[in-house]
Write a protein that holds these residues in place. Structure first.
Motif, short mmCIF file in Angstrom:
data_model
loop_
_atom_site.label_atom_id
_atom_site.label_comp_id
_atom_site.label_asym_id
_atom_site.label_seq_id
_atom_site.Cartn_x
_atom_site.Cartn_y
_atom_site.Cartn_z
N MET A 198 0.83 -1.20 0.00
CA MET A 198 0.00 0.00 0.00
C MET A 198 0.87 1.25 0.00
O MET A 198 0.58 2.23 -0.71
N ALA A 199 1.95 1.23 0.78
CA ALA A 199 2.86 2.38 0.81
C ALA A 199 3.49 2.61 -0.55
O ALA A 199 3.64 3.76 -1.01
N GLN A 200 3.87 1.52 -1.23
CA GLN A 200 4.45 1.64 -2.56
C GLN A 200 3.42 2.18 -3.55
O GLN A 200 3.73 3.04 -4.38
N ALA A 201 2.19 1.67 -3.45
CA ALA A 201 1.13 2.15 -4.34
C ALA A 201 0.82 3.63 -4.08
O ALA A 201 0.63 4.41 -5.02
N GLU A 202 0.79 4.00 -2.79
CA GLU A 202 0.54 5.40 -2.46
C GLU A 202 1.65 6.29 -2.99
O GLU A 202 1.41 7.40 -3.49
N TYR A 203 2.90 5.80 -2.87
CA TYR A 203 4.02 6.58 -3.40
C TYR A 203 3.92 6.73 -4.91
O TYR A 203 4.13 7.82 -5.46
N ASP A 204 3.60 5.65 -5.61
CA ASP A 204 3.51 5.71 -7.07
C ASP A 204 2.36 6.61 -7.50
O ASP A 204 2.45 7.33 -8.50
N LEU A 205 1.26 6.57 -6.73
CA LEU A 205 0.15 7.47 -7.04
C LEU A 205 0.57 8.92 -6.84
O LEU A 205 0.22 9.80 -7.64
N ALA A 206 1.32 9.16 -5.76
CA ALA A 206 1.79 10.52 -5.50
C ALA A 206 2.76 10.97 -6.58
O ALA A 206 2.76 12.14 -7.01
N LYS A 207 3.63 10.06 -7.02
CA LYS A 207 4.57 10.39 -8.09
C LYS A 207 3.83 10.70 -9.39
O LYS A 207 4.13 11.67 -10.09
N GLU A 208 2.84 9.85 -9.68
CA GLU A 208 2.05 10.08 -10.88
C GLU A 208 1.25 11.39 -10.78
O GLU A 208 1.14 12.15 -11.75
N ASN A 209 0.74 11.63 -9.58
CA ASN A 209 -0.02 12.85 -9.35
C ASN A 209 0.88 14.08 -9.50
O ASN A 209 0.46 15.12 -10.03
N MET A 210 2.14 13.96 -9.04
CA MET A 210 3.08 15.06 -9.17
C MET A 210 3.37 15.36 -10.65
O MET A 210 3.34 16.51 -11.09
N ALA A 211 3.64 14.29 -11.40
CA ALA A 211 3.91 14.49 -12.83
C ALA A 211 2.69 15.05 -13.55
O ALA A 211 2.80 15.94 -14.40
N SER A 212 1.53 14.52 -13.21
CA SER A 212 0.29 14.99 -13.85
C SER A 212 0.00 16.45 -13.49
O SER A 212 -0.38 17.26 -14.35
N SER A 213 0.18 16.80 -12.21
CA SER A 213 -0.08 18.17 -11.77
C SER A 213 0.86 19.15 -12.45
O SER A 213 0.46 20.26 -12.84
N ASP A 214 2.13 18.74 -12.58
CA ASP A 214 3.10 19.60 -13.24
C ASP A 214 2.73 19.80 -14.71
O ASP A 214 2.78 20.93 -15.24
N THR A 215 2.31 18.72 -15.39
CA THR A 215 1.91 18.82 -16.80
C THR A 215 0.67 19.70 -16.95
O THR A 215 0.60 20.58 -17.84
N LEU A 216 -0.29 19.47 -16.08
CA LEU A 216 -1.54 20.24 -16.17
C LEU A 216 -1.30 21.72 -15.87
O LEU A 216 -1.94 22.61 -16.46
N TYR A 217 -0.38 22.01 -14.94
CA TYR A 217 -0.09 23.40 -14.64
C TYR A 217 0.56 24.08 -15.85
O TYR A 217 0.23 25.24 -16.17
N ARG A 218 1.47 23.38 -16.51
CA ARG A 218 2.10 23.98 -17.70
C ARG A 218 1.07 24.18 -18.82
O ARG A 218 1.09 25.20 -19.52
N ILE A 219 0.16 23.21 -18.95
CA ILE A 219 -0.91 23.39 -19.95
C ILE A 219 -1.79 24.57 -19.54
O ILE A 219 -2.23 25.38 -20.38
N GLY A 220 -2.05 24.65 -18.24
CA GLY A 220 -2.89 25.75 -17.75
C GLY A 220 -2.27 27.11 -18.02
O GLY A 220 -2.97 28.09 -18.34
N GLU A 221 -0.93 27.19 -17.89
CA GLU A 221 -0.25 28.44 -18.18
C GLU A 221 -0.46 28.84 -19.64
O GLU A 221 -0.72 30.02 -19.95
N GLN A 222 -0.35 27.89 -20.53
CA GLN A 222 -0.55 28.20 -21.96
C GLN A 222 -2.00 28.61 -22.23
O GLN A 222 -2.26 29.57 -22.99
N ARG A 223 -2.93 27.92 -21.58
CA ARG A 223 -4.34 28.25 -21.82
C ARG A 223 -4.72 29.59 -21.16
O ARG A 223 -5.60 30.29 -21.63
#
Length: 499
Positions: A198-223
């Motif tokens: 569960m800790a590994q899954a939570e970490y991977d979710l957080a890592k994925e969420n970090m990458a996704s949030s960073d991508t979405l923020y950059r897209i948001g800046e362009q929009r």
């Protein structure tokens, strides 16, 4: 579902630079291997084995007491020089005289306890040498070439009879308790395994969420530059990225802690990097409640302990009851003895030696002490019987509830798999729609949370399933997956525990 399952395994295997582990070695563990290591190398396993060996040697001592015992008693040398009071027949007075003597003794005795009557047979042989110094110098040998006898309490408490009832049951409980503790270690290992998963899954979710949030923020800046979203939405995306970064750091700490806990429990190096393979569930395994209760009643060491407690309470009643009456004992023996001044004559023409002794102890006035002890023992027996029945009902209820939970859990795993399929698919579609401007930030966040929660629910369902499975094994000492009693997998002869 196969695609999602592979995704989960890959997520658990993957370790990223955000986690700093001074790894000296790396191991890949599935659930079965984790349990094997726990039962072979963990400190809990060592403690469990030593507890069994303690009970094993206690039972061996009981068996040894049922066999004949041979004892040698020796007094190689005893020298006395003192002044003692003696009677002088010539002067009809007591006088003090100096005496000086040397004494030596050696003897062999064989004893055999007889469980049926509680008595003891014995066979003895001994030789004594005595020499007096001073004015009257004398040398004497005395011998008992052979003497056979029997002693027992006629109306008293027979401890051998109760040991014959209790000790085999006690050892059977020790064996079952060992298996019970083995399954308890398996449960704990399963708990730590899924905590790390569960800790590994939570970490991977957080890592994925970090990458996704960073991508979405950059897209948001362009929009935002083309006025496609408001400043509030852009700030929300930036806040999500900051929160995702903080969450990733916390999950990295939780992952390291869970990995350290499992490594310590398995007695591995604390810096061991552990990679997990998630188990599936046992297909179509439904455990009948009646069968589980049947094995629980015959195998559960707690129920055997309740039977032992009742027998021990009945023993106490029997003991206090017989001690409250008058006691009578008998000791009878027949043999030979002789006395001579030389060793060569001490075994020549021995004389017959007979001994018959009967002793009686009759309580006259004890102000109710014996009666009080008997009543206390009787009341304690009643309490033990009632408590044993209550505990038996509680154990049976625990078996029933755990089996029902296990049987339901397989259906819940199927539902969790389906929910995870749908959540992943919905998130992928919502994310694509957000990128092309057809979904707002709230829909994306909600979809992402649902996907993460579905993944957590799936791992939790697996954990509950396997925890219930090993709990049932612990309560019944039966492997329902293979249809084999756990005690059949161990050899307890000679104190060797062989799987």
């Amino acid at each position: 579902m196969k695609k999602i399952y592979n995704y989960l395994i890959a997520a658990v295997f993957f370790c990223t630079p955000f986690v700093t582990v001074d790894a000296q070695q790396s191991v890949v563990l599935d659930l079965n291997r984790t349990i094997e290591l726990a039962n072979d190398s963990s400190l809990e396993a060592f403690r469990t084995q030593n507890m069994y060996f303690s009970g094993y040697w206690e039972y061996r001592t009981y068996q040894a007491n049922r066999l004949p015992s041979l004892t040698m008693n020796l007094t190689p040398a005893q020298y006395n020089r003192d002044i003692t009071k003696r009677y002088d027949s010539q002067s009809n007075l007591d006088v003090y005289r100096t005496q000086q003597s040397y004494y030596a003794y050696g003897g062999l005795s064989v004893k055999q306890n007889f469980d049926l009557t509680g008595g003891t047979f014995y066979l003895e042989s001994n030789l004594t040498y005595m020499r007096n110094f001073g004015d009257s110098k004398t040398t004497q040998f005395t011998s008992v070439p052979i003497r056979i006898g029997y002693s027992q309490s006629l109306l008293g408490y027979n401890a051998f009879k109760w040991e014959r009832k209790i000790e085999p049951l006690k050892y059977e409980r020790v064996k079952k308790e060992f298996l019970y503790n083995v399954e308890k270690v398996s449960e704990k290992a399963t708990s730590y395994f899924f905590s790390l998963a569960m800790a590994q899954a939570e970490y991977d979710l957080a890592k994925e969420n970090m990458a996704s949030s960073d991508t979405l923020y950059r897209i948001g800046e362009q929009r935002y530059k083309i006025a496609a979203i408001s400043q509030a939405d852009l700030l929300t995306l930036k806040l999500d990225r900051v929160n995702a970064e903080n969450s990733l750091k916390n999950k990295a700490i939780d992952l390291k802690r869970a990995m350290f806990t499992l490594a310590s429990f398995l007695n591995l190096d604390k810096n061991t990097q552990i990679k997990l393979e998630l188990p599936s569930h046992l297909n179509d395994l439904q455990i009948p409640v009646d069968l589980a209760l049947q094995w629980g009643r015959s195998n559960n060491p707690q129920l055997l302990e309740l039977k032992q407690n009742i027998l021990e309470a009945e023993r106490s009643v029997d003991k206090t009851k017989k001690e409250s009456r008058f006691n009578a004992s008998v000791n009878a023996s027949i043999g030979f003895n002789q006395v001579a001044e030389t060793f060569g004559d001490v075994y020549h023409k021995p004389m017959q030696q007979d001994l018959v002794s009967v002793s009686v102890s009759i309580p006259l006035i004890d102000w109710g002490v014996r009666k009080g002890k008997f009543n206390m023992a009787q009341n304690n027996l009643n309490v033990v019987k009632i408590s044993s029945r209550q505990n038996e009902i509680s154990i049976e209820e625990e078996v029933i509830m755990t089996v029902n939970d296990f049987n339901i859990q397989e259906q819940l795993i199927g539902s969790a798999e389906e929910a995870l399929d749908l959540a992943v698919l919905a998130y992928d579609q919502t994310r694509q729609r957000f990128i092309i401007g057809k979904a707002d930030i709230n829909s994306l966040t909600l979809s992402q949370n649902r996907q993460q929660q579905a993944q957590r629910n799936y791992i939790s369902a697996l954990q509950e399933y396997w925890m219930n499975y090993y709990k049932i094994r612990r309560l019944t000492l039966f492997d329902f997956a293979t249809g084999v009693s756990l005690s059949d997998r161990f050899d307890f002869n000679g104190g060797n525990i062989v799987k």
